[in-house]
Motif scaffolding. Structure first.
Motif, PDB file in Angstrom:
ATOM      1  N   PHE A 133       0.829  -1.208   0.000  1.00 23.51           N
ATOM      2  CA  PHE A 133       0.000   0.000   0.000  1.00 23.51           C
ATOM      3  C   PHE A 133       0.866   1.262   0.000  1.00 23.51           C
ATOM      4  O   PHE A 133       0.525   2.264  -0.629  1.00 23.51           O
ATOM      5  CB  PHE A 133      -0.931   0.011   1.218  1.00 23.51           C
ATOM      6  N   SER A 134       1.999   1.210   0.732  1.00 30.00           N
ATOM      7  CA  SER A 134       2.882   2.375   0.780  1.00 30.00           C
ATOM      8  C   SER A 134       3.504   2.649  -0.580  1.00 30.00           C
ATOM      9  O   SER A 134       3.665   3.808  -0.978  1.00 30.00           O
ATOM     10  CB  SER A 134       3.968   2.181   1.847  1.00 30.00           C
ATOM     11  N   VAL A 135       3.852   1.588  -1.308  1.00 30.54           N
ATOM     12  CA  VAL A 135       4.395   1.755  -2.656  1.00 30.54           C
ATOM     13  C   VAL A 135       3.326   2.338  -3.582  1.00 30.54           C
ATOM     14  O   VAL A 135       3.592   3.244  -4.379  1.00 30.54           O
ATOM     15  CB  VAL A 135       4.909   0.404  -3.209  1.00 30.54           C
ATOM     16  N   TYR A 136       2.110   1.831  -3.448  1.00 23.66           N
ATOM     17  CA  TYR A 136       1.004   2.323  -4.275  1.00 23.66           C
ATOM     18  C   TYR A 136       0.723   3.800  -3.981  1.00 23.66           C
ATOM     19  O   TYR A 136       0.465   4.587  -4.896  1.00 23.66           O
ATOM     20  CB  TYR A 136      -0.245   1.489  -4.007  1.00 23.66           C
ATOM     21  N   ALA A 137       0.802   4.181  -2.701  1.00 18.81           N
ATOM     22  CA  ALA A 137       0.480   5.555  -2.311  1.00 18.81           C
ATOM     23  C   ALA A 137       1.523   6.562  -2.786  1.00 18.81           C
ATOM     24  O   ALA A 137       1.231   7.757  -2.919  1.00 18.81           O
ATOM     25  CB  ALA A 137       0.334   5.645  -0.795  1.00 18.81           C
ATOM     26  N   THR A 138       2.730   6.110  -3.045  1.00 17.37           N
ATOM     27  CA  THR A 138       3.811   7.024  -3.435  1.00 17.37           C
ATOM     28  C   THR A 138       4.314   6.816  -4.851  1.00 17.37           C
ATOM     29  O   THR A 138       5.173   7.576  -5.313  1.00 17.37           O
ATOM     30  CB  THR A 138       5.011   6.848  -2.484  1.00 17.37           C
ATOM     31  N   ASN A 139       3.803   5.763  -5.522  1.00 22.06           N
ATOM     32  CA  ASN A 139       4.331   5.383  -6.839  1.00 22.06           C
ATOM     33  C   ASN A 139       5.831   5.104  -6.785  1.00 22.06           C
ATOM     34  O   ASN A 139       6.564   5.353  -7.740  1.00 22.06           O
ATOM     35  CB  ASN A 139       4.047   6.470  -7.877  1.00 22.06           C
ATOM     36  N   GLY A 140       6.297   4.634  -5.635  1.00 26.37           N
ATOM     37  CA  GLY A 140       7.700   4.301  -5.463  1.00 26.37           C
ATOM     38  C   GLY A 140       8.618   5.481  -5.244  1.00 26.37           C
ATOM     39  O   GLY A 140       9.842   5.332  -5.266  1.00 26.37           O
ATOM     40  N   LYS A 141       8.043   6.675  -5.002  1.00 22.20           N
ATOM     41  CA  LYS A 141       8.858   7.873  -4.829  1.00 22.20           C
ATOM     42  C   LYS A 141       8.820   8.348  -3.374  1.00 22.20           C
ATOM     43  O   LYS A 141       7.966   7.933  -2.593  1.00 22.20           O
ATOM     44  CB  LYS A 141       8.345   8.989  -5.745  1.00 22.20           C
TER      45      LYS A 141
END
Length: 312
Positions: A133-141
């Motif tokens: 979910f954290s990756v999705y929320a930031t698009n990996g940035k």
């Protein structure tokens, strides 16, 4: 001497003595790079943050289970706090991570109770989901907290929020049914159940409360660090252990009646150790060594061996 050791303030005095001794040792060994008032203030900022998480973990660990999703919770809650602050200002920065952290804690508790398997396995598996979910929320940035909303990253606002968290934890443990039943389950779960305590319910409550405190820690974390990177492949797990060490200090000194104070002072001791070795020129990876050794020592001191028991 026997009466002194039975005093409720003996444990706190012992912790304060340890704090002073560690400071003095590292100050003598590295007088120019360690222990100045400005650096001590910085060390204590980190200790305040981790102690808030340690208070949350205490509700769980005093019963017996563990929560290995602390880091994933803090990462996701921090990211949501940062994003919410852009739309709602300080209200978003405060409310969003509290809701996120509490929901994650509630999910952890429900899944743990319903599946009837080890809390370590449950929370490790759920960590992978929260990290996704954290990756999705930031698009990996990276997400960066605006300079307009960093008041909780410095004194006195961070200290005020941390004190509120400590007082809330102490109040719940000492003056509420939740605290009473938490200790009862931790002391003897079977006896507590036979006395009418709804054990599954209060374990879920413990995980939920812990999640709330992790939300508070997320506010302090993103405000102090000003940025957060999404996690994957359980990379958030490294954030679990420093709060956990504070919790173990609380467990070790709970017999003196002041676990929250023990958690706070314990985190201060850990931060002095971390920064003391760095001041001596040791690589920053020495923190991992200190963390591992400290965990082993604290667990050994807080675990009462039973003669003839098979270690599992």
């Amino acid at each position: 001497m026997k009466k002194l050791k039975q005093s409720q303030y003996y444990g706190i005095g012992l912790l304060v003595l340890m704090l002073v001794v560690f400071w003095a040792v590292f100050k003598v060994l590295a007088p120019t790079t360690f222990g100045s008032p400005e650096k001590l203030a910085t060390y204590m900022k980190s200790a305040l943050i981790y102690a808030v998480g340690g208070c949350g973990l205490y509700f769980i660990c005093v019963m017996g289970p563990f929560d290995m999703s602390v880091g994933a919770n803090i990462v996701l809650s921090s990211i949501i706090a940062c994003n919410a602050s852009e739309k709602f200002g300080y209200a978003g920065l405060i409310i969003a991570p509290l809701i996120c952290g509490t929901i994650i804690g509630l999910i952890n508790g429900i899944v743990y109770i319903k599946l009837h398997i080890s809390s370590l396995i449950v929370t490790c598996a759920l960590s992978l989901i929260y990290e996704a979910f954290s990756v999705y929320a930031t698009n990996g940035k990276n997400v960066i907290l605006s300079a307009d909303y960093r008041a909780f990253g410095d004194y006195p606002v961070n200290l005020i929020l941390a004190l509120i968290a400590y007082l809330l934890c102490a109040f719940i443990l000492k003056y509420t049914k939740i605290g009473t039943y938490t200790y009862a389950i931790g002391s003897n779960e079977v006896v507590a159940k036979n006395m009418g305590v709804n054990v599954p319910k209060y374990k879920i409550v413990a995980f939920t409360l812990a999640g709330f405190f992790f939300g508070l820690q997320a506010i302090l974390t993103i405000s102090f660090g000003t940025s957060m990177t999404s996690a994957s492949n359980l990379s958030s797990m490294s954030r679990n252990f420093t709060p956990l060490m504070g919790t173990f200090f609380g467990l070790a000194f709970k017999k003196y009646g002041h676990p929250v104070i023990a958690i706070v002072i314990g985190e201060m001791i850990i931060q002095l150790m971390f920064n003391g070795f760095v001041a001596l020129g040791a690589p920053t990876t020495i923190q991992n060594v200190v963390t591992g050794v400290a965990l082993l020592v604290i667990v050994a001191l807080t675990t009462k061996p039973v003669k003839g028991l098979v270690v599992k």
